[in-house]
Design a protein around this motif. Structure first.
Motif, PDB file in Angstrom:
ATOM      1  N   GLY A  57       0.781  -1.228   0.000  1.00 27.48           N
ATOM      2  CA  GLY A  57       0.000   0.000   0.000  1.00 27.48           C
ATOM      3  C   GLY A  57       0.815   1.281   0.000  1.00 27.48           C
ATOM      4  N   LYS A  58       2.116   1.172  -0.236  1.00 31.36           N
ATOM      5  CA  LYS A  58       3.000   2.341  -0.268  1.00 31.36           C
ATOM      6  C   LYS A  58       3.467   2.600  -1.697  1.00 31.36           C
ATOM      7  N   VAL A  59       3.926   3.822  -1.932  1.00 34.28           N
ATOM      8  CA  VAL A  59       4.468   4.168  -3.249  1.00 34.28           C
ATOM      9  C   VAL A  59       5.697   3.297  -3.499  1.00 34.28           C
ATOM     10  N   ASP A  60       5.725   2.639  -4.644  1.00 32.56           N
ATOM     11  CA  ASP A  60       6.853   1.781  -5.015  1.00 32.56           C
ATOM     12  C   ASP A  60       7.824   2.612  -5.847  1.00 32.56           C
ATOM     13  N   GLU A  61       8.770   3.261  -5.174  1.00 32.63           N
ATOM     14  CA  GLU A  61       9.689   4.184  -5.837  1.00 32.63           C
ATOM     15  C   GLU A  61      10.658   3.490  -6.783  1.00 32.63           C
ATOM     16  N   ASN A  62      10.872   2.188  -6.626  1.00 34.20           N
ATOM     17  CA  ASN A  62      11.783   1.453  -7.510  1.00 34.20           C
ATOM     18  C   ASN A  62      11.096   0.948  -8.772  1.00 34.20           C
ATOM     19  N   ASN A  63       9.797   1.075  -8.837  1.00 32.84           N
ATOM     20  CA  ASN A  63       9.056   0.656 -10.012  1.00 32.84           C
ATOM     21  C   ASN A  63       8.942   1.874 -10.923  1.00 32.84           C
ATOM     22  N   THR A  64       9.992   2.097 -11.719  1.00 30.30           N
ATOM     23  CA  THR A  64      10.120   3.308 -12.532  1.00 30.30           C
ATOM     24  C   THR A  64       9.806   3.049 -14.001  1.00 30.30           C
ATOM     25  N   LEU A  65       9.686   4.129 -14.740  1.00 28.31           N
ATOM     26  CA  LEU A  65       9.488   4.036 -16.184  1.00 28.31           C
ATOM     27  C   LEU A  65      10.615   3.233 -16.832  1.00 28.31           C
ATOM     28  N   ARG A  68      10.274  -0.487 -16.014  1.00 25.00           N
ATOM     29  CA  ARG A  68       9.183  -1.132 -16.768  1.00 25.00           C
ATOM     30  C   ARG A  68       9.503  -1.204 -18.254  1.00 25.00           C
ATOM     31  N   LEU A  69      10.142  -0.170 -18.798  1.00 23.64           N
ATOM     32  CA  LEU A  69      10.542  -0.164 -20.206  1.00 23.64           C
ATOM     33  C   LEU A  69      11.473  -1.341 -20.495  1.00 23.64           C
ATOM     34  N   ILE A  70      12.454  -1.541 -19.634  1.00 23.79           N
ATOM     35  CA  ILE A  70      13.405  -2.643 -19.811  1.00 23.79           C
ATOM     36  C   ILE A  70      12.699  -3.985 -19.680  1.00 23.79           C
ATOM     37  N   ARG A  71      11.840  -4.129 -18.666  1.00 27.82           N
ATOM     38  CA  ARG A  71      11.119  -5.391 -18.472  1.00 27.82           C
ATOM     39  C   ARG A  71      10.189  -5.668 -19.650  1.00 27.82           C
ATOM     40  N   TYR A  72       9.508  -4.635 -20.145  1.00 28.22           N
ATOM     41  CA  TYR A  72       8.642  -4.808 -21.310  1.00 28.22           C
ATOM     42  C   TYR A  72       9.462  -5.279 -22.511  1.00 28.22           C
ATOM     43  N   HIS A  73      10.565  -4.607 -22.764  1.00 29.07           N
ATOM     44  CA  HIS A  73      11.426  -4.904 -23.912  1.00 29.07           C
ATOM     45  C   HIS A  73      11.967  -6.334 -23.845  1.00 29.07           C
ATOM     46  N   VAL A  74      12.544  -6.696 -22.700  1.00 28.00           N
ATOM     47  CA  VAL A  74      13.242  -7.974 -22.574  1.00 28.00           C
ATOM     48  C   VAL A  74      12.299  -9.133 -22.295  1.00 28.00           C
ATOM     49  N   TYR A 106       1.459  -5.826 -19.334  1.00 30.83           N
ATOM     50  CA  TYR A 106       2.403  -4.730 -19.124  1.00 30.83           C
ATOM     51  C   TYR A 106       3.025  -4.839 -17.732  1.00 30.83           C
ATOM     52  N   PRO A 107       4.344  -4.647 -17.620  1.00 28.55           N
ATOM     53  CA  PRO A 107       5.007  -4.711 -16.315  1.00 28.55           C
ATOM     54  C   PRO A 107       4.385  -3.724 -15.318  1.00 28.55           C
ATOM     55  N   GLY A 108       4.101  -4.218 -14.127  1.00 32.05           N
ATOM     56  CA  GLY A 108       3.493  -3.396 -13.096  1.00 32.05           C
ATOM     57  C   GLY A 108       1.999  -3.622 -12.974  1.00 32.05           C
ATOM     58  N   ASN A 109       1.378  -4.174 -14.003  1.00 36.58           N
ATOM     59  CA  ASN A 109      -0.058  -4.423 -13.961  1.00 36.58           C
ATOM     60  C   ASN A 109      -0.440  -5.326 -12.794  1.00 36.58           C
ATOM     61  N   ASP A 110       0.393  -6.310 -12.511  1.00 39.15           N
ATOM     62  CA  ASP A 110       0.077  -7.272 -11.458  1.00 39.15           C
ATOM     63  C   ASP A 110       0.588  -6.860 -10.084  1.00 39.15           C
ATOM     64  N   SER A 111       1.479  -5.878 -10.002  1.00 39.33           N
ATOM     65  CA  SER A 111       2.064  -5.509  -8.715  1.00 39.33           C
ATOM     66  C   SER A 111       1.667  -4.110  -8.228  1.00 39.33           C
ATOM     67  N   LEU A 112       1.079  -3.304  -9.081  1.00 39.49           N
ATOM     68  CA  LEU A 112       0.679  -1.948  -8.712  1.00 39.49           C
ATOM     69  C   LEU A 112      -0.839  -1.826  -8.735  1.00 39.49           C
ATOM     70  N   ARG A 113      -1.376  -0.963  -7.892  1.00 34.76           N
ATOM     71  CA  ARG A 113      -2.841  -0.795  -7.833  1.00 34.76           C
ATOM     72  C   ARG A 113      -3.394  -0.232  -9.133  1.00 34.76           C
ATOM     73  N   GLU A 114      -2.641   0.656  -9.769  1.00 37.05           N
ATOM     74  CA  GLU A 114      -3.053   1.240 -11.045  1.00 37.05           C
ATOM     75  C   GLU A 114      -2.052   0.816 -12.108  1.00 37.05           C
ATOM     76  N   ASN A 115      -2.554   0.358 -13.239  1.00 35.34           N
ATOM     77  CA  ASN A 115      -1.673  -0.046 -14.336  1.00 35.34           C
ATOM     78  C   ASN A 115      -0.968   1.201 -14.880  1.00 35.34           C
ATOM     79  N   PRO A 116       0.377   1.188 -14.922  1.00 38.94           N
ATOM     80  CA  PRO A 116       1.119   2.376 -15.355  1.00 38.94           C
ATOM     81  C   PRO A 116       1.238   2.539 -16.875  1.00 38.94           C
ATOM     82  N   ILE A 117       0.611   1.683 -17.663  1.00 38.02           N
ATOM     83  CA  ILE A 117       0.819   1.691 -19.112  1.00 38.02           C
ATOM     84  C   ILE A 117       0.491   3.047 -19.748  1.00 38.02           C
TER      85      ILE A 117
END
Length: 179
Positions: A57-65, A68-74, A106-117
């Motif tokens: 329930g806290k801001v995930d400061e390490n889950n950055t653009l 996610r860009l790298i995880r999406y790509h790879v 999309y990376p973050g969809n399953d771990s963040l409350r709001e999908n960052p896409i």
């Protein structure tokens, strides 16, 4: 050289010998830490790390653009991280000019409350062409340190085509040389 398995779950696994990341400082970087190096080299790149973790329930400061860009790509697309063209295709995905990006994968969809896409697509769209080129070059340099001097030529060094109007014809035996 280590072998990294890309993909997860039911995804088709791709085996690559792509990660032997050794920056000039001779320290090893794991693929999950590459995003930090990106921000060291491009401090003005938007972080887009305001999203709240589903887990705590806290801001995930390490889950950055960049993360996610790298995880999406790879991992999502299975693209090689050592080639400029592959990174440009990924940026074209974000700009809606290549392949469709799906919310569910999309990376973050399953771990963040709001999908960052949507926020990530908007952040990439706000970058100008030279900023996107710099991002691509930094990513290629990190993943493939031997390519650091392979940037495209600057406009001042582009060869000027000959003004001769006589077309050059292929020389005889050219096909034999290709064998």
């Amino acid at each position: 050289m280590s072998v990294i398995v890309f993909g997860s779950g039911a995804d088709k696994s791709l085996h690559r010998n792509l990660f032997s990341i050794q920056p000039a400082s001779a320290q090893r970087i794991t693929p999950s830490d590459v995003w930090q190096v990106v921000y060291q080299q491009l401090p003005d790149l938007p972080r887009e790390n305001k999203y709240i973790s589903r887990e705590n329930g806290k801001v995930d400061e390490n889950n950055t653009l960049a993360n996610r860009l790298i995880r999406y790509h790879v991992y999502t697309k299975g693209r090689a991280p050592i080639y400029r063209l592959d990174w440009k295709l990924t940026l074209a995905d974000y700009l809606g000019a290549n392949e469709i990006m799906y919310d569910t994968t999309y990376p973050g969809n399953d771990s963040l409350r709001e999908n960052p896409i949507n926020g990530d697509k908007a952040a990439i769209a706000r970058l100008n062409r030279s900023q996107r080129d710099a991002l691509v070059q930094v990513l290629v340099n990190i993943f493939n340190p031997t390519s650091q001097n392979t940037q495209s030529p600057s406009p001042n060094t582009v060869p000027i085509p000959s003004t001769s109007t006589t077309p050059q014809l292929p020389q005889r035996g050219g096909a034999e040389l290709l064998k």
